[in-house]
Each structure stands twice: as C-alpha cells, then as structure tokens.
Write a protein that holds these residues in place. Structure first.
Motif, PDB file in Angstrom:
ATOM      1  N   THR A   1      30.876  50.391  49.576  1.00  0.00           N
ATOM      2  CA  THR A   1      31.656  49.948  48.678  1.00  0.00           C
ATOM      3  C   THR A   1      33.044  49.134  48.996  1.00  0.00           C
ATOM      4  O   THR A   1      33.634  49.330  49.972  1.00  0.00           O
ATOM      5  CB  THR A   1      32.188  51.247  47.907  1.00  0.00           C
ATOM      6  OG1 THR A   1      31.123  52.076  47.203  1.00  0.00           O
ATOM      7  CG2 THR A   1      33.262  50.729  46.671  1.00  0.00           C
ATOM      8  N   TYR A   2      33.007  47.875  48.605  1.00  0.00           N
ATOM      9  CA  TYR A   2      34.029  46.822  48.822  1.00  0.00           C
ATOM     10  C   TYR A   2      34.240  46.088  47.576  1.00  0.00           C
ATOM     11  O   TYR A   2      33.411  46.086  46.572  1.00  0.00           O
ATOM     12  CB  TYR A   2      33.734  46.270  50.100  1.00  0.00           C
ATOM     13  CG  TYR A   2      32.605  45.166  50.045  1.00  0.00           C
ATOM     14  CD1 TYR A   2      32.703  43.815  50.019  1.00  0.00           C
ATOM     15  CD2 TYR A   2      31.333  45.450  50.173  1.00  0.00           C
ATOM     16  CE1 TYR A   2      31.754  42.926  50.202  1.00  0.00           C
ATOM     17  CE2 TYR A   2      30.245  44.675  50.072  1.00  0.00           C
ATOM     18  CZ  TYR A   2      30.446  43.362  49.961  1.00  0.00           C
ATOM     19  OH  TYR A   2      29.333  42.361  50.007  1.00  0.00           O
ATOM     20  N   TRP A   3      35.155  45.363  47.481  1.00  0.00           N
ATOM     21  CA  TRP A   3      35.634  44.058  46.712  1.00  0.00           C
ATOM     22  C   TRP A   3      35.643  42.971  47.181  1.00  0.00           C
ATOM     23  O   TRP A   3      36.372  42.679  48.195  1.00  0.00           O
ATOM     24  CB  TRP A   3      36.999  44.708  46.011  1.00  0.00           C
ATOM     25  CG  TRP A   3      37.388  44.017  44.831  1.00  0.00           C
ATOM     26  CD1 TRP A   3      37.205  44.346  43.440  1.00  0.00           C
ATOM     27  CD2 TRP A   3      37.616  42.430  44.654  1.00  0.00           C
ATOM     28  NE1 TRP A   3      37.921  43.581  42.540  1.00  0.00           N
ATOM     29  CE2 TRP A   3      37.989  42.408  43.118  1.00  0.00           C
ATOM     30  CE3 TRP A   3      37.957  41.310  45.402  1.00  0.00           C
ATOM     31  CZ2 TRP A   3      38.608  41.196  42.745  1.00  0.00           C
ATOM     32  CZ3 TRP A   3      38.288  40.277  44.900  1.00  0.00           C
ATOM     33  CH2 TRP A   3      38.666  40.097  43.516  1.00  0.00           C
ATOM     34  N   GLU A   4      34.653  41.964  46.702  1.00  0.00           N
ATOM     35  CA  GLU A   4      34.656  40.630  47.070  1.00  0.00           C
ATOM     36  C   GLU A   4      34.580  39.722  45.821  1.00  0.00           C
ATOM     37  O   GLU A   4      33.350  40.109  44.938  1.00  0.00           O
ATOM     38  CB  GLU A   4      33.551  40.516  48.112  1.00  0.00           C
ATOM     39  CG  GLU A   4      33.183  38.849  48.532  1.00  0.00           C
ATOM     40  CD  GLU A   4      33.240  38.871  49.919  1.00  0.00           C
ATOM     41  OE1 GLU A   4      33.325  37.439  50.516  1.00  0.00           O
ATOM     42  OE2 GLU A   4      32.858  39.820  50.554  1.00  0.00           O
ATOM     43  N   GLY A   5      35.428  38.924  45.607  1.00  0.00           N
ATOM     44  CA  GLY A   5      35.178  38.075  44.302  1.00  0.00           C
ATOM     45  C   GLY A   5      35.958  36.941  44.445  1.00  0.00           C
ATOM     46  O   GLY A   5      36.939  36.758  45.223  1.00  0.00           O
ATOM     47  N   ALA A   6      35.686  36.272  43.226  1.00  0.00           N
ATOM     48  CA  ALA A   6      36.601  34.721  43.075  1.00  0.00           C
ATOM     49  C   ALA A   6      37.708  35.004  42.654  1.00  0.00           C
ATOM     50  O   ALA A   6      38.176  35.733  42.037  1.00  0.00           O
ATOM     51  CB  ALA A   6      35.821  34.077  41.878  1.00  0.00           C
ATOM     52  N   VAL A   7      38.683  34.074  43.125  1.00  0.00           N
ATOM     53  CA  VAL A   7      40.127  34.096  42.836  1.00  0.00           C
ATOM     54  C   VAL A   7      40.604  32.690  42.639  1.00  0.00           C
ATOM     55  O   VAL A   7      39.980  31.612  43.161  1.00  0.00           O
ATOM     56  CB  VAL A   7      41.065  34.890  44.119  1.00  0.00           C
ATOM     57  CG1 VAL A   7      40.693  36.388  44.339  1.00  0.00           C
ATOM     58  CG2 VAL A   7      40.874  33.931  45.498  1.00  0.00           C
ATOM     59  N   GLY A   8      41.848  32.705  42.097  1.00  0.00           N
ATOM     60  CA  GLY A   8      42.350  31.327  41.667  1.00  0.00           C
ATOM     61  C   GLY A   8      43.678  31.542  41.964  1.00  0.00           C
ATOM     62  O   GLY A   8      44.512  32.223  41.771  1.00  0.00           O
ATOM     63  N   PHE A   9      44.433  30.298  42.598  1.00  0.00           N
ATOM     64  CA  PHE A   9      45.954  29.995  42.906  1.00  0.00           C
ATOM     65  C   PHE A   9      46.469  28.895  42.748  1.00  0.00           C
ATOM     66  O   PHE A   9      45.955  27.898  42.369  1.00  0.00           O
ATOM     67  CB  PHE A   9      46.087  30.246  44.651  1.00  0.00           C
ATOM     68  CG  PHE A   9      45.840  31.750  45.085  1.00  0.00           C
ATOM     69  CD1 PHE A   9      47.127  32.336  45.273  1.00  0.00           C
ATOM     70  CD2 PHE A   9      44.551  32.264  45.166  1.00  0.00           C
ATOM     71  CE1 PHE A   9      47.098  33.643  45.933  1.00  0.00           C
ATOM     72  CE2 PHE A   9      44.420  33.699  45.580  1.00  0.00           C
ATOM     73  CZ  PHE A   9      45.584  34.537  46.067  1.00  0.00           C
ATOM     74  N   GLU A  10      47.649  28.654  42.268  1.00  0.00           N
ATOM     75  CA  GLU A  10      48.527  27.781  42.283  1.00  0.00           C
ATOM     76  C   GLU A  10      49.842  27.841  42.800  1.00  0.00           C
ATOM     77  O   GLU A  10      50.295  28.829  43.079  1.00  0.00           O
ATOM     78  CB  GLU A  10      48.820  27.467  40.496  1.00  0.00           C
ATOM     79  CG  GLU A  10      47.574  27.133  39.717  1.00  0.00           C
ATOM     80  CD  GLU A  10      47.945  26.935  38.245  1.00  0.00           C
ATOM     81  OE1 GLU A  10      49.007  27.180  37.984  1.00  0.00           O
ATOM     82  OE2 GLU A  10      46.870  26.278  37.845  1.00  0.00           O
ATOM     83  N   GLY A  11      50.509  26.673  43.194  1.00  0.00           N
ATOM     84  CA  GLY A  11      51.699  26.779  43.837  1.00  0.00           C
ATOM     85  C   GLY A  11      52.150  25.380  44.130  1.00  0.00           C
ATOM     86  O   GLY A  11      52.070  24.444  43.495  1.00  0.00           O
ATOM     87  N   LYS A  12      53.032  25.246  45.249  1.00  0.00           N
ATOM     88  CA  LYS A  12      53.568  24.069  45.914  1.00  0.00           C
ATOM     89  C   LYS A  12      53.198  23.920  47.218  1.00  0.00           C
ATOM     90  O   LYS A  12      53.594  24.938  48.035  1.00  0.00           O
ATOM     91  CB  LYS A  12      55.186  24.231  45.657  1.00  0.00           C
ATOM     92  CG  LYS A  12      55.166  23.946  44.329  1.00  0.00           C
ATOM     93  CD  LYS A  12      56.906  23.519  43.886  1.00  0.00           C
ATOM     94  CE  LYS A  12      57.024  23.172  42.603  1.00  0.00           C
ATOM     95  NZ  LYS A  12      58.652  22.683  42.273  1.00  0.00           N
ATOM     96  N   LYS A  13      52.962  22.660  47.791  1.00  0.00           N
ATOM     97  CA  LYS A  13      52.881  22.592  49.188  1.00  0.00           C
ATOM     98  C   LYS A  13      53.762  21.320  49.602  1.00  0.00           C
ATOM     99  O   LYS A  13      53.507  20.366  48.933  1.00  0.00           O
ATOM    100  CB  LYS A  13      51.441  22.230  49.776  1.00  0.00           C
ATOM    101  CG  LYS A  13      51.099  21.874  51.117  1.00  0.00           C
ATOM    102  CD  LYS A  13      49.773  21.618  51.412  1.00  0.00           C
ATOM    103  CE  LYS A  13      49.605  21.109  52.689  1.00  0.00           C
ATOM    104  NZ  LYS A  13      47.982  20.719  52.823  1.00  0.00           N
ATOM    105  N   SER A  14      54.935  21.541  50.436  1.00  0.00           N
ATOM    106  CA  SER A  14      55.779  20.464  50.581  1.00  0.00           C
ATOM    107  C   SER A  14      56.357  19.902  49.142  1.00  0.00           C
ATOM    108  O   SER A  14      56.612  18.750  49.085  1.00  0.00           O
ATOM    109  CB  SER A  14      55.051  19.231  51.471  1.00  0.00           C
ATOM    110  OG  SER A  14      54.682  19.821  52.535  1.00  0.00           O
ATOM    111  N   ASN A  15      56.577  21.119  48.398  1.00  0.00           N
ATOM    112  CA  ASN A  15      57.161  20.634  46.942  1.00  0.00           C
ATOM    113  C   ASN A  15      56.256  20.023  46.013  1.00  0.00           C
ATOM    114  O   ASN A  15      56.969  19.482  45.149  1.00  0.00           O
ATOM    115  CB  ASN A  15      58.578  19.929  47.266  1.00  0.00           C
ATOM    116  CG  ASN A  15      59.611  20.988  47.874  1.00  0.00           C
ATOM    117  OD1 ASN A  15      59.667  22.075  47.371  1.00  0.00           O
ATOM    118  ND2 ASN A  15      60.622  20.453  48.766  1.00  0.00           N
TER     119      ASN A  15
END
Length: 389
Positions: free
Chosen positions: A353-367
C-alpha cells in the motif's frame, strides 16, 4: 525510485525502496539512448550473495538501460502528465520491478527455460483528473519462457503484453492495458540521462551497501492514446523515467519516504526525496537534483530546501493520512512552489500500500511565474517500511 524531501515528506527518485517492499517471497510461483559514458571512482564490491552498491562506478549507455541481475532489486519507473487538445488532464504510472529471489547462477539459469530466480511485477495506473477517478492495476510473472524480462539493446522491459520498448534511437513506446483503461504512448528524449546523487551513486543510508545506482530521463515529450472505459483520448505531455538498482535495505528507524518528480513549464525539472524517520524528520542522506532546461544539474542538499505540509487526506481503505498539499522553498534556486494532488485518492492497495499520483504546482522562480506538473510517491504511511523490509 520517482521523492522530495525535508520535513516529513519528500523523497523522489525512484523511489528506491518502494520496490523492495513489493517483492514477492520465494513461495510465489507464478530509450532513448545516450552515447555518453561517465567514469568514476571505484568498482562495486560483491557480497556472498548479491552485488552491492558500495561507491560510484561508471554508468554506460545503452548497456545500463537494461537489467542488472546480480543486484537483488531493480525497477524502471515511468510517470507522466498528459492532456487532450481540449485540456482534459490525465496522469499515468507504468512501473516494472525485478526482484531476485536467490543469486542467479549458471546452474539455475541452464536448468530449464521455466526455471528462474528473477520475479517481475508491474504497476499500471491511470488518473482521470476530470472525473476524479483512479485506476490501479498490478501483474506478476517469473522471468521464464519469455513471460517477462528486460534487455539493453534494443532496450526493452516487459511483463506479458505490458512493455516499454525502444522503437528507434531516442524513442520508446509504452503499452499497457486492463479491462477499464489502456495506454499507448511514444516518448521522445529531449535531455540526456541525469545521474542522481554522486555520479549515479545514491545513498539511502549510512551503512555500507545501503545505496543504489540511479539515473533519470526527464522532460520526455509524450504523444499517444489513453482509453478510459469506452472513450479514447489523443494526448500529449511529458514523462519522467527513473531506473534504479541495488541490494540494500533502509536504515533502522526509517519508516518511509516522500518522493517528488516535478517537470516545470520552462523545461527544467526537479527531483526531491526525503527518507522519513519516526519523529517526522528526514535522514541526512535525503537529497535532490535540479535539472536545467539544457540538461545541467545541481545537487540539492537536504538542508537547502523547506517543504511544509498544508493539508492531508485520510484513506478510508488503509486508514493512513497522506500529505495532499505542499509549500516548497529552495532559496538557492530562487524557487517557491505551492501545489496539491490532482486527485485526493491515488492510493494503490495492491501487494503493498502506497500513494503515488499526479500533482500540480504553481509559484515563482527568480520572481517570474512558473508552473509544474509531476508525480509524488509516499510510502510508509500505511505500514512502516523498516518493519516491512
């Protein structure tokens, strides 16, 4: 291994030990090519049974795309994020694991075409983001009579009709099917293999031999078809591959890991893995790698990032509580990301039993605004891995 780290949840790559937990016991009966070669420091040492990962050693391609039967544990890990022209999103995982039940000797190999100490098993999942539905599947087979196996030239890994197979230099076709979902995808390399850790030598513990040889192939352009039920979808996207082999176990007190593989929309990629201890801290050998859009790499020490868990999801099946939302900061990269699982329930309740799945991220890189899609693997939340392993 496929982890990210620092805090209590990050471990990327391969996701190394995951496969070990999956291996069946002895009672079970039934690319792209890179033309480069990396040199390193020392040869591996061999125990009385299996070869161990003791120190950096050369990784050569295409040879090391294939199997390493003298090591006890090995896996080829494909995960990717795909979408249709209309923007409908899917995630997928297709992983092939090899486990040696005993050392492979000439006597054993030559005795019969049906006799082999190697067992293969595979995990295949589709995440239908729009319908919030997760489809996990698993298969097992011995490496006998051509039922499963792996080879370097031409590159191929298979278990019955599930396979990853080179169709021309730099292109690999993935095929898998089940009653409810199917995958047919062609991957094209855009960057050379990334050697994780110290020139491909990835420590998982301080004890000698608690390590693996580990490389990734990231930002692979992916084109093909996903079938869900009676609906067929033409999809494009990007795939991450991890290939890892070892003869190892987790250090005492290591209960699990968290592994992040993120492919950023500027063409770069980020892997982080955190080996979790019982108190929630991560071990000193937890690590990560940043890959630029042109293939240059930077190692990220476990002290150089911060991951905060912002929310969790409770599994009604295993009763485990998994992180489901994160905030990541890596000052040396001027990178800050906020993300979440695209489906809360992407837990595999198969032979382990384990969790493995699709994820999404947003943010900033060098502003500057940046976004990422990827996969997170979380193990040891339902069952402590230092007990299982």
């Amino acid at each position: 291994m496929k982890g990210l780290k620092q805090f209590s949840l990050v471990m990327l790559a391969i996701g190394l030990a995951l496969a070990v937990a999956f291996w069946p016991r002895a009672g079970i009966t039934n690319s792209g090519q890179a033309s480069v070669e990396w040199l390193s420091v020392q040869n591996v040492e061999t125990t009385a049974e299996f070869t161990q990962a003791i120190a950096p050693k050369p990784l050569r391609f295409p040879k090391d795309l294939g199997p390493h039967d003298d090591y006890q544990t090995e896996w080829w890990y494909y995960t990717g994020n795909l979408e249709t022209d209309q923007g409908r999103e899917f995630g997928y995982q297709l992983t092939f694991f090899r486990r040696a039940l005993t050392p492979e000797t000439a006597e054993v190999v030559d005795a019969s075409d049906w006799r082999s100490p190697q067992v293969y098993f595979s995990h295949f999942t589709i995440s239908d983001i729009e319908n919030q539905t997760f489809y996990p599947h698993e298969r097992f087979s011995r490496k006998s009579a051509g039922l499963s196996g792996a080879q370097s030239v031409p590159y191929r890994v298979w278990l019955e009709n599930w396979s990853a197979e080179e169709i021309e230099p730099g292109k690999v076709r993935l095929v898998a099917d089940a009653d409810d979902v199917q995958l047919d995808l062609v991957l094209s390399e855009t960057l050379p293999p990334v050697l994780q850790g110290d020139r491909g030598y990835s420590k998982k513990g301080q004890e000698p031999g608690n390590a693996s040889y580990y490389y990734s192939i990231v930002q692979q352009e992916s084109v093909g078809t996903i079938i869900v039920g009676d609906e067929s979808f033409k999809v494009t996207g990007h795939t991450w591959k991890d290939h890892e082999y070892s003869t190892s176990a987790l250090s005492p007190g290591t209960v699990g890991w968290d592994w992040f593989s993120l492919q950023l929309d500027d063409g770069s990629a980020l892997m982080l893995y955190g080996l979790r201890q019982e108190n929630g801290d991560i071990t000193d050998v937890s690590s990560g790698t940043y890959v630029s859009s042109t293939g240059e790499t930077q190692t990220i020490d476990n002290t150089e990032w911060q991951i905060d868990v912002l929310d969790t999801w409770h599994s009604p099946t295993s009763q485990a509580d998994y992180p489901s939302q994160w905030h990541i900061e890596i000052p040396k990269l001027y990178l800050m990301l906020d993300g979440k699982s695209l489906i809360a329930n992407q837990e595999l309740n198969v032979s382990t039993t384990y969790w493995e799945g699709a994820v999404g991220f947003e943010g900033k890189k060098s502003n500057q605004p940046i976004a990422a899609k990827g996969y997170v693997e979380m193990s040891g939340y339902a069952d402590r891995l230092d007990v299982v392993l």
